[in-house]
Structures are given as C-alpha cells and as structure tokens.
Design a protein around this motif. Sequence first.
Motif, short mmCIF file in Angstrom:
data_model
loop_
_atom_site.label_atom_id
_atom_site.label_comp_id
_atom_site.label_asym_id
_atom_site.label_seq_id
_atom_site.Cartn_x
_atom_site.Cartn_y
_atom_site.Cartn_z
N ASP A 1 1.65 9.69 44.70
CA ASP A 1 1.82 11.14 44.91
C ASP A 1 1.93 11.52 46.39
O ASP A 1 2.12 12.70 46.71
N ASP A 2 1.76 10.53 47.28
CA ASP A 2 1.89 10.76 48.72
C ASP A 2 0.93 11.85 49.20
O ASP A 2 1.33 12.82 49.85
N GLU A 3 -0.36 11.68 48.89
CA GLU A 3 -1.35 12.66 49.32
C GLU A 3 -2.72 12.01 49.46
O GLU A 3 -3.02 11.01 48.81
N THR A 4 -3.54 12.60 50.31
CA THR A 4 -4.92 12.14 50.50
C THR A 4 -5.77 12.68 49.36
O THR A 4 -5.77 13.88 49.09
N THR A 5 -6.50 11.80 48.69
CA THR A 5 -7.29 12.21 47.53
C THR A 5 -8.79 12.31 47.81
O THR A 5 -9.53 12.82 46.99
N GLY A 6 -9.24 11.82 48.96
CA GLY A 6 -10.66 11.92 49.24
C GLY A 6 -11.03 11.39 50.61
O GLY A 6 -10.45 10.41 51.09
N VAL A 7 -11.99 12.06 51.24
CA VAL A 7 -12.51 11.64 52.54
C VAL A 7 -14.03 11.72 52.48
O VAL A 7 -14.59 12.71 52.02
#
Length: 245
Positions: A175-181
Amino acid sequence: MNQGPGLYFDIGKKARDVLHKDYCQQPPIHFNYRFFDWNLDLSFEEELLHGLKGIFACNIPGSGKLELRHLSRFSGFSASIGLLGEAEKGYNPVANLSGLIGTRILSLGANFAYDLSGTRTTNNLNAGLSLNSPYLVASATLHDYFQTLKGCCYFEVNPLTKTAIAAEVKYDLADDETTGVTVGAQHALFPWTLLKARLSSSGRVGALIQQKLGRKFSITVAGEVNLNEKDKEKFPKVGVFMAIK
C-alpha cells in the motif's frame, strides 16, 4: 562467548527488548481466572556438542517447541518443530528453519516457517540485514512474504546505567504507507532496578519497572493504556511477570 553473527532472531533484538520485552502482552491462548489472564513460560537448554545446543521452550498453554542451534564464527543456524496455538484454530504443528551469515558487525539472514497441518503451506518467510556498532545497532527486515518492511535502531547512551533509546518503523510495501511507529527508552536506576517506557503511533503508552532479587530471580510490573480509546473504555492494563533463570 560466541564471536559470530548469532542467530536470525538476534536481528533487531536489542531494539525489540527495549520496545516490547516484558510489557503487557497477551498471547492468543491463555488461562483465565475471573479477571486475570495468565501464562507460564518454561525453557531449558543443553549443549550437545561444541557449538550445538538443544532447546526446549513452551508457553503454557500457548505454544511449545524443540529446537537445535548451531553457532560458528561466521554463521548461525537453527531448526525447530513445535505447536503454535491460535485462539480459533487450536494448535498447529509448525517447522521452522533460519540461517544467518556474516560477522558481529554486518550480517544477513532468512527465516522460513512451514505449516505441518493439513494445509501443508508456507506459514511465513522473512529476511533481514543487521548492522552492529559499539553504540548504534540498526536492522531492516522483510515480513509477510516480503510485503512489510520493518526498520529498527538501538542507540546505547550509557552502558553503565543501561540507558538506551530505540525506535521501530513498519512500512507496508503493497500500500506504500507507514503502518506504525514505536519509540522507547530504558534506564537502570540501580544495577538491579530497570525502568522502561514506550509510545506508539497508535496511541498506546506503556511502562514497566523490573526488580532483580538475587542473580536468578526477577519480578516485573508493567502497565499500558491506549490513549485513542474513548474515555469509558480507556482502562489501563497491568501485568506482573516473574522469571527464574
């Protein structure tokens, strides 16, 4: 003391210990008594030959495995077979094979898990790269059949007080996105008292205090709260963990 790269599961371990180890975690299968959820972890290891160890580990009632580990100067391999518990599916037999090659500074490895139940399918396939220096440890690993990229870093501020900070970032390649930090830190007030805290982008805040009582026994009290929950549902979770090594 082994001078080689270690095992595949050592990739990112220092960061995982700061961010995840001994916090309030509930395995998929657990015992319940009134409002208490609990599990029991047991493990034993024996050196069979030089560089070869046999290990038995289980989480009652969640999982159990028998594992062989071989460590050398430039490689580390492990093979295991065991039962993995899932809340809805019960227990599945799983075989796992992992390998790591390189040095203590730079290493590259992969992990392969295979479901031995009726499905006979690949359960997981991961790969990772680790860079280790005296103060900074960084790693990048691919998960979920190379669909998720996880980056971890660990920075040691003061080794005498075990003061360190760590961060973990998960990125969905599909999905080309950051899912968690997740970011966290630890500090030893005394040689036998360790404090840790963490904060994730999902709004979860956790902290713990671990007290050693002698060389082999420790007790940990951990708590966590989700700040994104509604006020009526914003109940903190508290857990107690005891270990004898």
